[in-house]
Design a protein around this motif. Structure first.
Motif: not given
Length: 204
Positions: A124-125, A142-144, A147-151
């Protein structure tokens, strides 16, 4: 097809359909057309069969992700292809399988946890970085966090507590959350491309 491969194919199909708890070694042997003795010649016990079946499922996703990243034209195509891949798997995967592995086979579940970090979150990142560099995703993401939201979106789609199978079709859930995600991170240029890939009519 060699016997071990046939056993694996049969077991994985049954686990994906019925979950792991209710499927016995006898069930697998019967559906495979072999004796239990032959089954135990290839797999020590049900736990070893569950381990190998899960690894095959995860490795299939890993191989697809690597190929998808290198062969797609842009980040949005990569993400849409991923959605279609997961949709195809979701049609034949009972979420109960993952739920039962997490609950009753914690050591096996550790491999899923590693997969979530080393494959899903990492992928994702990388997709976000790619989309930002291509001008298809917003530069201020904000990539972190994103990306966590998508996960979490993906994990929720496979969670029968959030989306029970008797009310929701998983492939439709995946379509909705992925479309929502893409349009949320995309630039205007990205939106136009997304509309083409997702076959969405642009609102006037």
């Amino acid at each position: 097809m060699v016997v071990k491969d046939r056993i694996m194919e049969t077991a994985l199909k049954m686990f994906r359909t019925y979950g792991v708890k209710g499927v016995t070694m006898f069930d697998i042997a019967r559906d495979c057309g072999i004796s239990k003795k032959t089954l135990y010649e290839h797999f020590e016990d049900k736990q070893s069969l569950i381990n190998d079946a899960l690894r095959e499922l995860l490795n299939d996703h890993i191989q697809f992700a690597e190929k998808n990243h290198t062969e797609t034209a842009n980040a949005i195509e990569e993400l849409v292809n991923q959605m279609q891949f997961i949709r195809s798997k979701a049609r034949t995967l009972n979420p109960v399988m993952l739920f039962e592995i997490e609950k009753y086979h914690p050591d096996t579940w550790k491999e899923v946890e590693l997969f979530r970090t080393d494959c899903i979150l990492y992928g994702i990142k990388e997709n976000l970085k790619r989309g930002m560099s291509e001008g298809l995703y917003r530069k201020n993401l904000d990539i972190d966090i994103v990306a966590r939201m998508r996960q979490l979106q993906l994990e929720a789609a496979f969670d029968p507590i959030h989306y029970p199978a008797d009310h929701y079709e998983m492939h439709k859930v995946m379509d909705e959350v992925t479309t929502h995600f893409i349009l949320g991170v995309a630039t205007l240029q990205g939106h136009k491309l997304a509309y083409q890939y997702l076959q969405i009519k642009e609102e006037v």
